[in-house]
Design a protein around this motif. Structure first.
Motif, short mmCIF file in Angstrom:
data_model
loop_
_atom_site.label_atom_id
_atom_site.label_comp_id
_atom_site.label_asym_id
_atom_site.label_seq_id
_atom_site.Cartn_x
_atom_site.Cartn_y
_atom_site.Cartn_z
N GLU A 1 0.95 -1.01 0.03
CA GLU A 1 -0.02 -0.07 -0.04
C GLU A 1 0.94 1.20 -0.02
OE1 GLU A 1 -3.38 0.16 -0.46
OE2 GLU A 1 -3.37 -1.99 -0.44
N LYS A 2 1.97 1.17 0.58
CA LYS A 2 2.96 2.35 0.68
C LYS A 2 3.57 2.64 -0.62
CE LYS A 2 5.68 3.94 4.24
NZ LYS A 2 7.13 3.65 5.20
N ALA B 1 0.79 3.96 -3.07
CA ALA B 1 0.55 5.33 -2.55
C ALA B 1 1.46 6.38 -3.37
CB ALA B 1 0.65 5.72 -1.04
N LYS B 2 2.67 5.94 -3.54
CA LYS B 2 3.86 6.73 -4.29
C LYS B 2 3.53 6.91 -5.71
CE LYS B 2 7.49 5.16 -0.86
NZ LYS B 2 8.67 4.70 -0.92
N ARG C 1 -6.97 2.59 -8.37
CA ARG C 1 -6.02 1.47 -7.91
C ARG C 1 -5.49 0.50 -8.91
NH1 ARG C 1 -4.35 -0.79 -3.00
NH2 ARG C 1 -4.04 -3.12 -3.33
N LYS D 1 -2.78 2.32 -10.55
CA LYS D 1 -1.33 2.38 -9.67
C LYS D 1 -0.76 1.01 -9.66
CE LYS D 1 -2.59 6.14 -6.64
NZ LYS D 1 -2.37 6.59 -5.12
#
Length: 135
Positions: free
Chosen positions: A77-78, A81-82, A106, A109
């Protein structure tokens, strides 16, 4: 009846006496039977303790695996998020695939912002999709 006073002794077939006329025979037999019964109970307790220990070990393994999976998920998830995504790409996926914007973002990503790869991932996830589909 076996194993009771006045009955027949199941091992030798002899009639057992009702009193102490035979000396310590009945007392010894009763003590042996009590000892055997106690051993049986003790064995069950030991087996139960072993089972409980095994259960605790397995539970710890499961809890550790779950902790590792949660840590991996948090790291993923980290990383996601980037990743920066283009809002127009999100809207294109929403229109074309009829999904909500959170799902589209999502997916983008997960494919490092590559709109074509994100769209293709929807198509390959459909039942019957893949090589030769529709031919």
């Amino acid at each position: 009846r076996t194993g009771r006073r006045g009955g027949r002794d199941g091992r030798s077939g002899r009639a057992r006496g009702g009193g102490m006329a035979s000396g310590t025979g009945d007392g010894t037999r009763d003590a042996a039977e009590q000892s055997k019964a106690l051993d049986s109970i003790t064995d069950r307790v030991e087996e139960k303790e072993l089972d409980e220990e095994k259960l605790k070990r397995e539970y710890r393994k499961i809890a550790e695996q779950d902790r590792k999976e949660q840590e991996e998920k948090r790291k993923r998830e980290k990383e996601l998020a980037k990743v920066k995504v283009n809002k127009e790409d999100v809207q294109a996926i929403v229109r074309e695939m009829e999904v909500d914007s959170d799902a589209a973002e999502r997916r983008l990503k997960e494919h490092n912002g590559d709109v074509v790869a994100a769209l293709m991932s929807y198509l390959t996830a459909l039942p019957g999709a893949g090589a030769g589909a529709g031919r």
